[in-house]
Design a protein around this motif. Structure first.
Motif, short mmCIF file in Angstrom:
data_model
loop_
_atom_site.label_atom_id
_atom_site.label_comp_id
_atom_site.label_asym_id
_atom_site.label_seq_id
_atom_site.Cartn_x
_atom_site.Cartn_y
_atom_site.Cartn_z
N THR A 1 44.53 35.22 43.25
CA THR A 1 43.26 35.55 42.60
C THR A 1 42.47 36.65 43.30
OG1 THR A 1 42.12 33.81 43.83
CG2 THR A 1 43.05 33.21 41.68
N ASP A 2 42.60 36.77 44.61
CA ASP A 2 41.84 37.78 45.36
C ASP A 2 42.52 37.97 46.72
OD1 ASP A 2 40.03 39.55 46.39
OD2 ASP A 2 38.35 38.16 46.48
N TYR B 1 44.31 32.35 46.89
CA TYR B 1 43.68 33.67 46.93
C TYR B 1 44.70 34.80 46.93
CZ TYR B 1 39.23 31.33 47.49
OH TYR B 1 38.13 30.55 47.28
N LEU C 1 30.69 42.03 48.05
CA LEU C 1 32.03 41.47 47.87
C LEU C 1 32.77 41.38 49.20
CD1 LEU C 1 34.29 40.46 46.04
CD2 LEU C 1 34.94 42.85 45.63
N ARG D 1 34.18 38.01 51.08
CA ARG D 1 35.57 37.85 51.49
C ARG D 1 35.70 37.53 52.97
NH1 ARG D 1 37.60 43.06 47.94
NH2 ARG D 1 38.32 41.87 46.11
N ARG E 1 42.65 40.26 48.75
CA ARG E 1 41.92 40.95 49.81
C ARG E 1 41.15 39.97 50.71
NH1 ARG E 1 41.77 46.50 49.19
NH2 ARG E 1 42.51 47.27 47.18
N SER E 2 40.84 38.79 50.19
CA SER E 2 40.25 37.76 51.05
C SER E 2 41.21 37.37 52.15
CB SER E 2 39.88 36.52 50.23
OG SER E 2 38.84 36.80 49.33
#
Length: 312
Positions: free
Chosen positions: A293-294, A290, A264, A268, A296-297
Motif C-alpha cells: 500500500t505504501d 505497507y 506525508l 511515513r 516508501r514507509s
C-alpha cells in the motif's frame, strides 16, 4: 552581539563549572542563565557559587522548585533572557573559542534568524570512552554542505538524503525569531525535545550554516548521559523516537502551512518507527501490508539504523 546562554542543570555538579567558564570567555555573551532542575546531586550549591563569583551568571529554578525536565528548563531560561540572541549549552558540554565567529558576521544580515554549526566529542573518562566510542567516535555532528535556509527543514526530517544534523549546542537564534514559532520546547517529551524544537524552528525561521567543517562546541560524554544510553541501544531507540515523530506528525497535521509532501514524509517516518518497535509477528505483517500500500514507509525505515537493528 548581546547573547544569553541558557544552561539547564540536572545532575551535573562535576561539569557545570566548565560549561559556564566556556561561555564566559566571550564578550558576545551578555549573560549565562542557569536553570537548576532539582538535581539529586550538589549542582544547586555549585550554581550558587558560580553566581557569587561571576556577575554575568544568573540562577533560576522552577517556581515549585521541582524537576520539570530539560525542555521546561530551557523555556524558563528563554523567558528570563534579556539578550537579543539566544544560545544553548548543556551542563556537561562546553564551547570552543570559535563558537560565535560565524554569528558575528552572519547576523549583520537581518534576514538571518539563526545560525548553526558543528560539534565535536569529548569523553569525560576512560570508561565513558570505552562504552560510547563505538557510538560517537571522534566524528563531527554537522550538516554536510551549506544548504539554503529553505532546505533546512526538509533536510532535518530526512527529505534531502544525507543532510546530516546539528546540535542545539551549536545554534544561536535571534530571540525575536522565536515569536514566529507555534511553541517553544515541548515539555511532555523527556527525550528528543531539542530535536523536535530544532525541526519546528527550521520550519518557521530562516537558519543559515556557520562553521560546519570544525567544531564550535563539544558534546561531553560520560557514563550517566541519558541520550547516550539511547544512542548506544541500552534504551531501545525506536521507542523514544516513536514519541518524537508522533509529536511531529500531530504538529504537521495541525500546521496549515505544512506542504503535503513534508506531511506525508513525517507520517511515513512515524510509521517506520512504529514498525521497528512492533512485536516480531506484527512487525512483518505491517511490512507486508505497507509493501503493497505504501512501500516508501518501509524504505524510510530501512534507511534508519535503529529500524534495521530492530528487524533482526
Amino acid at each position: 552581539m548581546k547573547t544569553s546562554v541558557i544552561i539547564p542543570v540536572y545532575n551535573a555538579e562535576k561539569y557545570v563549572t566548565n560549561a559556564v567558564q566556556s561561555a564566559l570567555q566571550f564578550d558576545e555573551v551578555f549573560e549565562v542563565i542557569l536553570v537548576e532542575d532539582k538535581s539529586p546531586d550538589n549542582a544547586l550549591e555549585v550554581c550558587k557559587e558560580l553566581t557569587e563569583k561571576h556577575q554575568r551568571v544568573k540562577l533560576f529554578q522552577h517556581p515549585d522548585q521541582q524537576n520539570h525536565g530539560a525542555g521546561a528548563s530551557r523555556n524558563l531560561g528563554i523567558k528570563n533572557a534579556s539578550g537579543d540572541y539566544i544560545a544553548f549549552l548543556d551542563a556537561d558540554d562546553f564551547y570552543l573559542p570559535n563558537r560565535f565567529d560565524a554569528e558575528k558576521e552572519l547576523f549583520q544580515n537581518p534576514e538571518v534568524d539563526g545560525v548553526y554549526g558543528a560539534i565535536g566529542v569529548h569523553y569525560w573518562s576512560d570508561k565513558a570512552k570505552e562504552q560510547y566510542f563505538p557510538v560517537y567516535g571522534d566524528k563531527l555532528t554537522t550538516v554536510y554542505k551549506r544548504y539554503p535556509a529553505e532546505d533546512v527543514f526538509p533536510g532535518l526530517i530526512g527529505m534531502r538524503g544525507s543532510f546530516g544534523l546539528f546540535s542545539i549546542d551549536a545554534l544561536t537564534v535571534r530571540k525575536s525569531a522565536l515569536e514566529k514559532m507555534d511553541a517553544l520546547m515541548k515539555t511532555d517529551l523527556k527525550l528528543h525535545q531539542d530535536t523536535d524544537f530544532l525541526m519546528r524552528l527550521a520550519f518557521y525561521t530562516k537558519l543559515y550554516p556557520g562553521i560546519l567543517d570544525q567544531p564550535v562546541a563539544v558534546r561531553g560524554v560520560h557514563e550517566s548521559n541519558r541520550i547516550s544510553q539511547v544512542d548506544s541501544g541500552k534504551v531501545k531507540p525506536a521507542t523514544t523516537r516513536i514519541l518524537l515523530w508522533n509529536h511531529l506528525k500531530t504538529w504537521a497535521q495541525n500546521e496549515p502551512k505544512m506542504p503535503d509532501a513534508e506531511l506525508l514524509h513525517i507520517t511515513r517516518m512515524h510509521r517506520s518507527f512504529i514498525i521497528a518497535n512492533a512485536p516480531y509477528i506484527k512487525k512483518w505483517w505491517m511490512i507486508l501490508k505497507y509493501l503493497l500500500t505504501d512501500f516508501r514507509s518501509i524504505r524510510s525505515g530501512l534507511y534508519n539504523i535503529n529500524f534495521r537493528k530492530a528487524l533482526f
